[in-house]
Design an enzyme around this catalytic site. Structure first.
Site, mmCIF file in Angstrom:
data_model
loop_
_atom_site.group_PDB
_atom_site.id
_atom_site.type_symbol
_atom_site.label_atom_id
_atom_site.label_comp_id
_atom_site.label_asym_id
_atom_site.label_seq_id
_atom_site.Cartn_x
_atom_site.Cartn_y
_atom_site.Cartn_z
ATOM 1 N N ARG A 146 0.952 -1.097 -0.038
ATOM 2 C CA ARG A 146 -0.063 -0.095 -0.121
ATOM 3 C C ARG A 146 0.887 1.010 0.162
ATOM 4 O O ARG A 146 2.078 1.121 0.283
ATOM 5 C CB ARG A 146 -1.115 0.084 1.295
ATOM 6 C CG ARG A 146 -1.801 -1.212 1.468
ATOM 7 C CD ARG A 146 -2.649 -1.124 2.655
ATOM 8 N NE ARG A 146 -3.530 -2.090 2.852
ATOM 9 C CZ ARG A 146 -3.315 -3.325 3.228
ATOM 10 N NH1 ARG A 146 -2.232 -3.428 3.922
ATOM 11 N NH2 ARG A 146 -4.415 -4.138 3.572
ATOM 12 N N LYS A 170 -2.443 -2.204 7.812
ATOM 13 C CA LYS A 170 -3.618 -1.524 8.881
ATOM 14 C C LYS A 170 -3.477 -2.404 9.988
ATOM 15 O O LYS A 170 -3.063 -3.557 10.344
ATOM 16 C CB LYS A 170 -4.817 -1.885 8.024
ATOM 17 C CG LYS A 170 -5.088 -1.197 6.769
ATOM 18 C CD LYS A 170 -6.322 -1.658 6.070
ATOM 19 C CE LYS A 170 -6.672 -0.928 4.918
ATOM 20 N NZ LYS A 170 -7.917 -1.326 4.081
ATOM 21 N N ARG A 241 -1.008 -1.664 -6.890
ATOM 22 C CA ARG A 241 -1.572 -2.921 -6.042
ATOM 23 C C ARG A 241 -2.579 -3.909 -6.544
ATOM 24 O O ARG A 241 -2.204 -4.966 -6.464
ATOM 25 C CB ARG A 241 -2.118 -2.311 -4.637
ATOM 26 C CG ARG A 241 -2.348 -3.346 -3.756
ATOM 27 C CD ARG A 241 -2.707 -2.550 -2.484
ATOM 28 N NE ARG A 241 -3.666 -3.278 -1.595
ATOM 29 C CZ ARG A 241 -3.015 -4.142 -0.489
ATOM 30 N NH1 ARG A 241 -1.630 -4.250 -0.650
ATOM 31 N NH2 ARG A 241 -3.863 -4.801 0.346
ATOM 32 N N HIS A 264 -4.666 -8.996 3.296
ATOM 33 C CA HIS A 264 -6.039 -8.928 3.598
ATOM 34 C C HIS A 264 -6.417 -9.706 4.448
ATOM 35 O O HIS A 264 -5.919 -10.831 5.056
ATOM 36 C CB HIS A 264 -6.822 -9.345 2.374
ATOM 37 C CG HIS A 264 -6.707 -8.509 0.983
ATOM 38 N ND1 HIS A 264 -6.856 -8.943 -0.127
ATOM 39 C CD2 HIS A 264 -6.719 -7.320 0.974
ATOM 40 C CE1 HIS A 264 -6.729 -8.003 -1.011
ATOM 41 N NE2 HIS A 264 -6.862 -6.751 -0.194
#
Length: 292
Positions: A146, A170, A241, A264
């Site tokens: 990212r 994240k 990405r 993910h």
């Protein structure tokens, strides 16, 4: 009178704007026009869920998007909830009618041939900035990281001996991404130039001032470089990405492996790329098969 009573309630008791009240009124009037066309004797108290469902189908046939149909159905639901509370109707005919599922747009990606053309053939210039900028585009495409992960990269996150990059994603979740020989050589070439500007920098990617490169700088340079090979409306780090994931799956990578590389949480998030690759297969078939 039922419709007028509801619109008055929205305006006076709920303090909805005139524009919103008019929108509700238009949706309800269109529904009334529809069921009167089916049977002139019908009124708002007599329609059932079948009538509502057939109205939704008619809207779809007329080309309305799912979001527009759902908004009109929402207006009708609010109307009938109001009538039910006021005991003006015995039942809510919208209760058993489900809204439409909104179609998720497929990820935008750059084709492998275009990425090869950009990284191998395009004239991207010389010197520190040109080498750095090319490496940024290459790293997005070859690792799938990212924007925030690339900007936050430190020298200590790159392990040349193990050929892995540690990124912080994240919720501060870390993962390891492997890299190949070509990216290794390009990173070393960049670092040899970078040390003239920031010999003691922690940040991997820096500007000429020696400070960590900013998100907006990276976003704009990616957009500028992609403009050399594609005419896509979206030209961003996230498109690279998407391009990484699509390229991996097109070259027979396992879905679970791609999920881990992208960081993910759920496999469902990664599955959208399988739709992209299927769309590609359809295009190839239609272009290549003599009877397609």
């Amino acid at each position: 009178m039922l419709k007028e009573s509801f619109l008055e309630y929205l305006s006076l008791e709920r303090n909805y704007s005139d524009k919103t009240v008019i929108s509700y009124g238009t949706d309800i009037a269109k529904f009334e026009e529809y069921f009167k066309g089916l049977d002139e004797s019908l009124d708002f108290t007599a329609v059932d869920s079948d009538v509502v469902r057939s109205w939704v189908l008619k809207l779809m046939d007329e080309g309305y998007e799912a979001a527009s149909v759902n908004r009109k159905l929402s207006s009708l639901r609010s109307f009938y909830r109001y009538l039910l509370r006021k005991k003006m109707v015995a039942a809510d005919p919208t209760q058993k009618v489900a809204g439409l599922k909104r179609k998720k747009p497929l990820p935008v990606f750059v084709r492998e041939a275009d990425m090869d053309r950009l990284l191998d053939a395009a004239d991207l210039g010389e010197g520190f900035k040109a080498v750095r900028n090319r490496l940024i585009v290459e790293m997005f495409y070859e690792t799938g990281m990212r924007l925030s992960e690339l900007v936050g990269l430190n020298d200590g996150d790159v392990d040349f001996s193990a050929s892995v990059i540690k990124v912080t994603g994240k919720r501060n979740k870390q993962r390891l991404i492997p890299f190949g020989e070509e990216l290794r050589e390009d990173m070393r070439a960049y670092l040899s130039l970078r040390d003239d500007y920031a010999a003691n920098a922690d940040a991997f990617f820096v500007g000429k001032d020696g400070k960590r490169i900013g998100r907006s700088t990276v976003y704009l340079l990616v957009r500028r470089y992609l403009s050399k090979v594609v005419t896509l409306k979206k030209k961003s780090p996230h498109v690279l990405r998407h391009s990484f994931a699509t390229s991996m799956l097109n070259n027979h990578a396992e879905l679970e492996a791609v999920k881990e590389l992208l960081g993910h949480e759920s496999l469902k998030t990664t599955e959208i790329y399988t739709h992209t690759t299927f769309e590609e297969l359809k295009k190839v078939y239609e272009q290549a098969h003599p009877r397609a």
